[in-house]
Design an enzyme around this catalytic site. Structure first.
Site, PDB file in Angstrom:
ATOM      1  N   ASN A   1       7.391   0.882   3.693  1.00 15.28           N
ATOM      2  CA  ASN A   1       7.005   2.301   3.696  1.00 15.28           C
ATOM      3  C   ASN A   1       6.689   2.845   5.089  1.00 15.28           C
ATOM      4  OD1 ASN A   1       4.504   1.166   4.002  1.00 15.28           O
ATOM      5  ND2 ASN A   1       3.620   2.010   2.120  1.00 15.28           N
TER       6      ASN A   1
ATOM      7  N   TYR B   1      -5.412  -6.077   6.751  1.00 18.81           N
ATOM      8  CA  TYR B   1      -5.189  -5.849   5.319  1.00 18.81           C
ATOM      9  C   TYR B   1      -6.171  -6.638   4.447  1.00 18.81           C
ATOM     10  CZ  TYR B   1      -0.935  -3.072   5.995  1.00 18.81           C
ATOM     11  OH  TYR B   1      -0.039  -2.072   6.314  1.00 18.81           O
TER      12      TYR B   1
ATOM     13  N   GLU C   1     -10.573   0.002  11.877  1.00 19.97           N
ATOM     14  CA  GLU C   1      -9.221  -0.330  12.326  1.00 19.97           C
ATOM     15  C   GLU C   1      -9.032  -0.049  13.824  1.00 19.97           C
ATOM     16  OE1 GLU C   1      -7.273   0.407   7.899  1.00 19.97           O
ATOM     17  OE2 GLU C   1      -6.787   1.819   9.500  1.00 19.97           O
TER      18      GLU C   1
ATOM     19  N   LYS D   1       5.275   0.645  11.303  1.00 27.09           N
ATOM     20  CA  LYS D   1       5.474  -0.743  10.895  1.00 27.09           C
ATOM     21  C   LYS D   1       6.829  -1.256  11.399  1.00 27.09           C
ATOM     22  CE  LYS D   1       2.651  -0.042   6.716  1.00 27.09           C
ATOM     23  NZ  LYS D   1       2.594  -0.240   5.233  1.00 27.09           N
TER      24      LYS D   1
ATOM     25  N   HIS E   1       1.591   3.040   8.640  1.00 29.19           N
ATOM     26  CA  HIS E   1       0.223   2.891   8.136  1.00 29.19           C
ATOM     27  C   HIS E   1      -0.653   3.993   8.712  1.00 29.19           C
ATOM     28  CE1 HIS E   1      -3.722   1.182   7.241  1.00 29.19           C
ATOM     29  NE2 HIS E   1      -4.039   1.560   8.462  1.00 29.19           N
TER      30      HIS E   1
HETATM   31  P1  IDP Z   1      -1.509   2.821   2.035  1.00 29.27           P
HETATM   32  O1  IDP Z   1      -0.672   2.161   3.103  1.00 29.27           O
HETATM   33  O2  IDP Z   1      -0.837   4.080   1.525  1.00 29.27           O
HETATM   34  O3  IDP Z   1      -2.935   3.047   2.443  1.00 29.27           O
HETATM   35  P2  IDP Z   1      -2.497   0.635   0.350  1.00 29.27           P
HETATM   36  O4  IDP Z   1      -2.730   0.735  -1.120  1.00 29.27           O
HETATM   37  O5  IDP Z   1      -3.679   0.570   1.248  1.00 29.27           O
HETATM   38  O6  IDP Z   1      -1.518   1.828   0.758  1.00 29.27           O
HETATM   39  O7  IDP Z   1      -1.585  -0.653   0.589  1.00 29.27           O
HETATM   40  C1  IDP Z   1      -1.388  -1.138   1.900  1.00 29.27           C
HETATM   41  C2  IDP Z   1       0.066  -1.508   2.051  1.00 29.27           C
HETATM   42  O8  IDP Z   1       0.351  -2.605   1.199  1.00 29.27           O
HETATM   43  C3  IDP Z   1       1.065  -0.428   1.639  1.00 29.27           C
HETATM   44  O9  IDP Z   1       1.306   0.519   2.669  1.00 29.27           O
HETATM   45  C4  IDP Z   1       2.285  -1.239   1.336  1.00 29.27           C
HETATM   46  O10 IDP Z   1       2.972  -1.594   2.537  1.00 29.27           O
HETATM   47  C5  IDP Z   1       1.695  -2.506   0.735  1.00 29.27           C
HETATM   48  N1  IDP Z   1       1.649  -2.436  -0.725  1.00 29.27           N
HETATM   49  C6  IDP Z   1       0.773  -1.740  -1.488  1.00 29.27           C
HETATM   50  N2  IDP Z   1       1.029  -1.906  -2.786  1.00 29.27           N
HETATM   51  C7  IDP Z   1       2.110  -2.715  -2.856  1.00 29.27           C
HETATM   52  C8  IDP Z   1       2.871  -3.270  -3.943  1.00 29.27           C
HETATM   53  O11 IDP Z   1       2.609  -3.026  -5.118  1.00 29.27           O
HETATM   54  N3  IDP Z   1       3.913  -4.076  -3.588  1.00 29.27           N
HETATM   55  C9  IDP Z   1       4.242  -4.356  -2.301  1.00 29.27           C
HETATM   56  N4  IDP Z   1       3.543  -3.850  -1.252  1.00 29.27           N
HETATM   57  C10 IDP Z   1       2.505  -3.054  -1.532  1.00 29.27           C
HETATM   58 MG    MG Z   2      -4.485   1.722   2.770  1.00 29.39          MG
END
Ligand code: IDP
Ligand code: MG
Length: 149
Positions: free
Chosen positions: A112, A49, A126, A9, A115
């Site tokens: 984080n 997303y 994807e 990212k 992805h």
């Molecule tokens: P993942 O990336 O581990 O698969 P997902 O639940 O699919 O996690 O969420 C996609 C992305 O959305 C996360 O990587 C993160 O960047 C963002 N995200 C998820 N939950 C939150 C939140 O509670 N606050 C802000 N960003 C979030």
């Molecule tokens: Mg995810």
């Protein structure tokens, strides 16, 4: 052979972690079959997303992912979808194990670093969303028999 979609990212690119992150998947033995730097459009971000469309963090997530270039990749190998998720670590970096990418490099869930597709059907979706079939390269690393028995 199984394939997954990974994206470093914009925070990972800005923080100079591209080489470190790619090295982890390479040294594990997985095969890189597609890679490009992308300044993501609003449309692509919203499609990627889409499952999170109704979540309160969605606008911020789309804003973040379109804010600066990212590195989009396809990696191939036995069990690569689940293995990559382990290498990446838990969604919230403060909960991610030591030694994982998010565990080592992140703090906030909205920063984080990387992805990774979470299942076979999302990986297929994807990969075709981010890459044309011409952009995905079939090649045989000469070390294959030293990685697989
Ligand atoms: P993942 O990336 O581990 O698969 P997902 O639940 O699919 O996690 O969420 C996609 C992305 O959305 C996360 O990587 C993160 O960047 C963002 N995200 C998820 N939950 C939150 C939140 O509670 N606050 C802000 N960003 C979030
Ligand atoms: Mg995810």
């Amino acid at each position: 052979m199984e394939r997954t979609f990974l994206a470093i990212k914009p925070d990972g690119v800005q923080r100079g972690l591209v080489g470190n992150i790619i090295a982890r998947f390479e040294s594990k033995g997985f095969k890189l079959v597609a890679l490009k730097m992308v300044k993501v459009s609003q449309e692509l971000a919203e499609k990627h997303y889409g499952e999170h469309k109704e979540r309160p963090f969605f606008p911020g997530l789309v804003q973040f992912i379109t804010s600066d270039p990212l590195i989009a990749m396809v990696w191939e190998g036995k069990g690569v979808i689940a293995a990559a998720r382990k290498i990446i670590g838990a969604t919230n970096p403060l909960n991610a194990d030591n030694g994982t990418i998010r565990g080592e490099f992140g703090i906030d869930v909205g920063r984080n670093i990387i992805h990774g597709s979470d299942a076979q059907d999302t990986a297929d979706r994807e990969i075709s969303l981010w890459f044309t079939s011409e952009e995905i390269i079939s090649w045989q690393p000469s070390v294959t028999s030293w990685v697989y028995e």
